[in-house]
Design an enzyme around this catalytic site. Structure first.
Site, PDB file in Angstrom:
ATOM      1  N   ALA A  86     -32.373 -23.933  -3.639  1.00  0.00           N
ATOM      2  CA  ALA A  86     -33.569 -23.951  -4.496  1.00  0.00           C
ATOM      3  C   ALA A  86     -34.725 -23.106  -3.981  1.00  0.00           C
ATOM      4  CB  ALA A  86     -34.037 -25.394  -4.684  1.00  0.00           C
TER       5      ALA A  86
ATOM      6  N   GLY B  26     -34.285 -16.575  -4.047  1.00  0.00           N
ATOM      7  CA  GLY B  26     -34.801 -15.693  -5.096  1.00  0.00           C
ATOM      8  C   GLY B  26     -34.506 -16.220  -6.489  1.00  0.00           C
TER       9      GLY B  26
ATOM     10  N   ASP C 225     -32.150 -26.997  -0.080  1.00  0.00           N
ATOM     11  CA  ASP C 225     -31.879 -25.683   0.513  1.00  0.00           C
ATOM     12  C   ASP C 225     -31.759 -25.908   2.016  1.00  0.00           C
ATOM     13  OD1 ASP C 225     -32.347 -22.815   1.507  1.00  0.00           O
ATOM     14  OD2 ASP C 225     -32.611 -22.501  -0.635  1.00  0.00           O
TER      15      ASP C 225
ATOM     16  N   ILE D 139     -23.336 -20.347  -9.464  1.00  0.00           N
ATOM     17  CA  ILE D 139     -23.995 -19.047  -9.636  1.00  0.00           C
ATOM     18  C   ILE D 139     -23.621 -18.121  -8.480  1.00  0.00           C
ATOM     19  CG2 ILE D 139     -26.268 -17.916  -9.675  1.00  0.00           C
ATOM     20  CD1 ILE D 139     -27.354 -20.492 -11.049  1.00  0.00           C
TER      21      ILE D 139
ATOM     22  N   ASN E 143     -22.133 -15.736  -5.833  1.00  0.00           N
ATOM     23  CA  ASN E 143     -21.086 -14.717  -5.961  1.00  0.00           C
ATOM     24  C   ASN E 143     -20.178 -14.685  -4.742  1.00  0.00           C
ATOM     25  OD1 ASN E 143     -21.162 -13.250  -8.424  1.00  0.00           O
ATOM     26  ND2 ASN E 143     -23.181 -12.464  -7.853  1.00  0.00           N
TER      27      ASN E 143
ATOM     28  N   ASP F 212     -24.388 -12.039 -18.285  1.00  0.00           N
ATOM     29  CA  ASP F 212     -23.681 -10.903 -18.885  1.00  0.00           C
ATOM     30  C   ASP F 212     -23.965 -10.793 -20.386  1.00  0.00           C
ATOM     31  OD1 ASP F 212     -22.516 -10.191 -16.404  1.00  0.00           O
ATOM     32  OD2 ASP F 212     -21.070 -11.812 -16.646  1.00  0.00           O
TER      33      ASP F 212
ATOM     34  N   ARG G 219     -27.693  -9.729 -20.854  1.00  0.00           N
ATOM     35  CA  ARG G 219     -27.826  -8.266 -20.695  1.00  0.00           C
ATOM     36  C   ARG G 219     -27.271  -7.539 -21.913  1.00  0.00           C
ATOM     37  NH1 ARG G 219     -25.903  -8.587 -14.583  1.00  0.00           N
ATOM     38  NH2 ARG G 219     -27.947  -8.481 -13.593  1.00  0.00           N
TER      39      ARG G 219
ATOM     40  N   HIS H 168     -16.899 -12.227 -13.713  1.00  0.00           N
ATOM     41  CA  HIS H 168     -18.279 -11.779 -13.476  1.00  0.00           C
ATOM     42  C   HIS H 168     -18.329 -10.778 -12.331  1.00  0.00           C
ATOM     43  CE1 HIS H 168     -22.599 -11.675 -13.331  1.00  0.00           C
ATOM     44  NE2 HIS H 168     -22.579 -11.990 -12.054  1.00  0.00           N
TER      45      HIS H 168
ATOM     46  N   MET I 214     -31.607 -13.878 -13.845  1.00  0.00           N
ATOM     47  CA  MET I 214     -30.569 -14.877 -13.532  1.00  0.00           C
ATOM     48  C   MET I 214     -31.105 -16.289 -13.672  1.00  0.00           C
ATOM     49  SD  MET I 214     -27.547 -15.556 -12.842  1.00  0.00           S
ATOM     50  CE  MET I 214     -27.418 -17.262 -13.345  1.00  0.00           C
TER      51      MET I 214
HETATM   52  N1  LIG Z   1     -23.716 -15.565 -11.425  1.00  0.00           N
HETATM   53  C1  LIG Z   1     -24.606 -14.617 -11.585  1.00  0.00           C
HETATM   54  O1  LIG Z   1     -24.732 -14.041 -12.672  1.00  0.00           O
HETATM   55  C2  LIG Z   1     -25.504 -14.221 -10.456  1.00  0.00           C
HETATM   56  C3  LIG Z   1     -26.660 -13.445 -10.714  1.00  0.00           C
HETATM   57  C4  LIG Z   1     -27.494 -13.120  -9.655  1.00  0.00           C
HETATM   58  C5  LIG Z   1     -27.174 -13.530  -8.359  1.00  0.00           C
HETATM   59  N2  LIG Z   1     -26.060 -14.271  -8.137  1.00  0.00           N
HETATM   60  C6  LIG Z   1     -25.720 -14.742  -6.798  1.00  0.00           C
HETATM   61  O2  LIG Z   1     -26.533 -15.861  -6.469  1.00  0.00           O
HETATM   62  C7  LIG Z   1     -26.608 -15.989  -5.051  1.00  0.00           C
HETATM   63  C8  LIG Z   1     -28.050 -16.216  -4.616  1.00  0.00           C
HETATM   64  O3  LIG Z   1     -28.846 -15.100  -4.892  1.00  0.00           O
HETATM   65  P1  LIG Z   1     -30.406 -15.077  -4.486  1.00  0.00           P
HETATM   66  O4  LIG Z   1     -30.927 -13.774  -4.925  1.00  0.00           O
HETATM   67  O5  LIG Z   1     -31.058 -16.332  -4.943  1.00  0.00           O
HETATM   68  O6  LIG Z   1     -30.291 -15.104  -2.885  1.00  0.00           O
HETATM   69  P2  LIG Z   1     -31.397 -15.554  -1.823  1.00  0.00           P
HETATM   70  O7  LIG Z   1     -30.941 -15.138  -0.491  1.00  0.00           O
HETATM   71  O8  LIG Z   1     -32.745 -15.148  -2.282  1.00  0.00           O
HETATM   72  O9  LIG Z   1     -31.347 -17.141  -1.913  1.00  0.00           O
HETATM   73  C9  LIG Z   1     -30.234 -17.887  -1.508  1.00  0.00           C
HETATM   74  C10 LIG Z   1     -30.709 -19.218  -1.020  1.00  0.00           C
HETATM   75  O10 LIG Z   1     -29.556 -19.973  -0.639  1.00  0.00           O
HETATM   76  C11 LIG Z   1     -29.927 -20.722   0.505  1.00  0.00           C
HETATM   77  N3  LIG Z   1     -28.734 -21.176   1.199  1.00  0.00           N
HETATM   78  C12 LIG Z   1     -27.899 -20.488   2.006  1.00  0.00           C
HETATM   79  N4  LIG Z   1     -26.940 -21.290   2.481  1.00  0.00           N
HETATM   80  C13 LIG Z   1     -27.160 -22.518   1.937  1.00  0.00           C
HETATM   81  C14 LIG Z   1     -26.506 -23.775   2.031  1.00  0.00           C
HETATM   82  N5  LIG Z   1     -25.427 -23.941   2.800  1.00  0.00           N
HETATM   83  N6  LIG Z   1     -27.025 -24.820   1.360  1.00  0.00           N
HETATM   84  C15 LIG Z   1     -28.115 -24.669   0.587  1.00  0.00           C
HETATM   85  N7  LIG Z   1     -28.786 -23.505   0.459  1.00  0.00           N
HETATM   86  C16 LIG Z   1     -28.306 -22.457   1.122  1.00  0.00           C
HETATM   87  C17 LIG Z   1     -30.799 -19.776   1.321  1.00  0.00           C
HETATM   88  O11 LIG Z   1     -31.581 -20.486   2.274  1.00  0.00           O
HETATM   89  C18 LIG Z   1     -31.624 -19.129   0.218  1.00  0.00           C
HETATM   90  O12 LIG Z   1     -32.833 -19.830  -0.007  1.00  0.00           O
HETATM   91  C19 LIG Z   1     -25.988 -14.709  -4.493  1.00  0.00           C
HETATM   92  O13 LIG Z   1     -24.685 -14.978  -4.071  1.00  0.00           O
HETATM   93  C20 LIG Z   1     -25.981 -13.766  -5.679  1.00  0.00           C
HETATM   94  O14 LIG Z   1     -24.988 -12.790  -5.586  1.00  0.00           O
HETATM   95  C21 LIG Z   1     -25.233 -14.591  -9.164  1.00  0.00           C
HETATM   96  O1  LIG Z   2     -25.121  -8.027  -9.153  1.00  0.00           O
HETATM   97  C1  LIG Z   2     -25.160  -8.984  -8.393  1.00  0.00           C
HETATM   98  O2  LIG Z   2     -24.699  -8.939  -7.253  1.00  0.00           O
HETATM   99  C2  LIG Z   2     -25.838 -10.253  -8.831  1.00  0.00           C
HETATM  100  C3  LIG Z   2     -25.344 -10.777 -10.124  1.00  0.00           C
HETATM  101  O3  LIG Z   2     -23.992 -11.068 -10.109  1.00  0.00           O
HETATM  102  C4  LIG Z   2     -25.721  -9.944 -11.302  1.00  0.00           C
HETATM  103  O4  LIG Z   2     -24.880  -9.754 -12.188  1.00  0.00           O
HETATM  104  O5  LIG Z   2     -26.882  -9.520 -11.383  1.00  0.00           O
END
Ligand SMILES: NC(=O)c1ccc[n+]([C@@H]2O[C@H](COP(=O)([O-])OP(=O)(O)OC[C@H]3O[C@@H](n4cnc5c(N)ncnc54)[C@H](O)[C@@H]3O)[C@@H](O)[C@H]2O)c1
Ligand SMILES: O=C(O)C[C@H](O)C(=O)O
Length: 336
Positions: free
Chosen positions: A27, A30, A52, A136, A138, A169, A172, A196, A244
């Site tokens: 939580a 980003g 978190d 969510i 990846n 997806d 977008r 994805h 996201m």
């Molecule tokens: N499904 C989608 O469409 C999609 C889109 C965007 C990003 N993502 C994925 O989402 C993930 C997070 O992206 P972000 O930009 O928020 O990253 P980020 O690094 O900003 O945030 C991730 C958070 O996860 C926390 N974290 C790490 N290990 C943890 C654990 N064991 N327990 C609880 N919290 C933990 C970190 O402390 C951090 O606050 C990435 O893997 C990214 O690729 C997926």
């Molecule tokens: O592109 C990434 O790594 C994050 C996410 O899966 C996205 O589609 O934006």
């Protein structure tokens, strides 16, 4: 988004009095922070639990001042903090894990994120086995199968309650089409199927009101690689977070609407699916009707054109390998 659903909120005011605890794991990240804010703005959420490995109590204190009815609590990064965050949750969103940097594929995140998701899935299986789990983190094509294997190992797997979040997806696709056609994205309903990542993302423009777009190779590529566009622009500072968060909040809202009795709630999502099981592919993203039990009905792919047929073929090869990799990881690294 919530403006549009305000009418629905009124229509379902009796069931909206239900208690709906929503938990975010990751939580303070980003995605996690704006997602938590959007969930705090959602009147269907009555309790918001933020967890978190660092910073969740701070995010919770901040978000808790937003003057909507729900209660917000941030949990300490301990096993008991995690268990309390999960207990009684109806929906659990998991954006925990590392994001991409330029030059990386989502699969490059596997080594770090697989064990994070495995361990969080274990906690979910123990403390919230009946929750809807929205993954969510990846690579989604692999992290969803990881969750499934963890739940299976504990005898609590319910395929109707596990969702890979692929909403971004379609978000977008509708936006990109509206830019080309100079239309309102709200009117651009684009089906996107597959998985994805890269070529596993298959937009089906032939089913939209602009069937000609299926031969627009640049547009197809932009939908498939939209994430890369953001990763490149952020230049090392991560990947999509704001769009996201909106997409994740929309998926959570749809599940709550369906669980509170609304009919015909359909979202694209990566689920345990019969669509390509005969080809050894257990998970697939397609239009899914949601209901009080999670997945209500997996809708057929429908008619596709020759271009899309080829895209689906390419998708299946990669997707099969991604799913297998997730399953094999849990078999080889069951953890504690
Ligand atoms: N499904 C989608 O469409 C999609 C889109 C965007 C990003 N993502 C994925 O989402 C993930 C997070 O992206 P972000 O930009 O928020 O990253 P980020 O690094 O900003 O945030 C991730 C958070 O996860 C926390 N974290 C790490 N290990 C943890 C654990 N064991 N327990 C609880 N919290 C933990 C970190 O402390 C951090 O606050 C990435 O893997 C990214 O690729 C997926
Ligand atoms: O592109 C990434 O790594 C994050 C996410 O899966 C996205 O589609 O934006």
């Amino acid at each position: 988004m919530f403006m549009a659903s305000r009418i629905q909120t009124r229509a379902f005011s009796a069931s909206a009095r239900n208690l709906s605890k929503v938990t975010v794991l990751g939580a303070a990240g980003g995605i996690g922070q704006p997602l938590s804010l959007l969930l705090k703005l959602n009147p269907r959420v009555t309790e918001l639990a933020l967890y978190d490995i660092r910073g969740a109590p701070g995010v919770a204190a901040d978000v808790s001042h937003v003057n909507t009815k729900s209660n917000v609590k941030g949990y300490e990064p301990t096993p008991s903090g995690l268990a309390s965050a999960l207990k009684g949750a109806e929906v659990v969103l998991i954006p925990a894990g590392v994001p991409r940097k330029p030059g990386m594929t989502r699969d490059d995140l596997f080594n770090t994120n697989a064990s994070i998701v495995r361990d969080l899935a274990k906690a979910c299986a123990e403390s919230a086995p009946e929750a809807n789990i929205l993954v969510i983190s990846n690579p989604v094509n692999s992290t969803v199968p990881i969750c499934a294997e963890v739940f299976k190992a504990r005898g609590v797997y319910n395929p109707k309650r596990l969702f890979g979040v692929t909403t971004l997806d379609v978000v977008r696709a509708s936006r990109f089409v509206s830019e080309i056609k100079k239309t309102d994205p709200v009117d651009e309903k684009i089906t996107v199927v597959g998985g994805h990542s890269g070529v596993t993302i298959v937009p089906l423009f032939s089913q939209s009101s602009h069937p000609d777009l299926s031969s627009n190779a640049d547009l197809v590529k932009r939908v498939q690689f939209g994430g890369d566009e953001v990763v490149k622009a952020k230049d090392g500072a991560g990947s999509a977070t704001l769009s996201m968060a909106m997409a994740g909040a929309r998926m959570a809202e749809s599940l709550l609407r369906a669980s509170q009795g609304e009919k015909n709630v359909v979202e694209p999502t990566f689920v345990d699916s019969p669509l390509y099981k005969d080809q050894g592919i257990d998970f697939f993203s397609s239009q899914v009707e949601l209901g009080p039990n999670g997945v209500e009905k997996i809708l057929p792919i429908g008619k596709v054109d020759a271009v899309e047929e080829k895209l689906i073929e390419a998708c299946l090869t990669d997707l099969k390998a991604n799913i297998q990799k997730g399953k094999a990881f849990v078999a080889e690294n069951p953890g504690n």
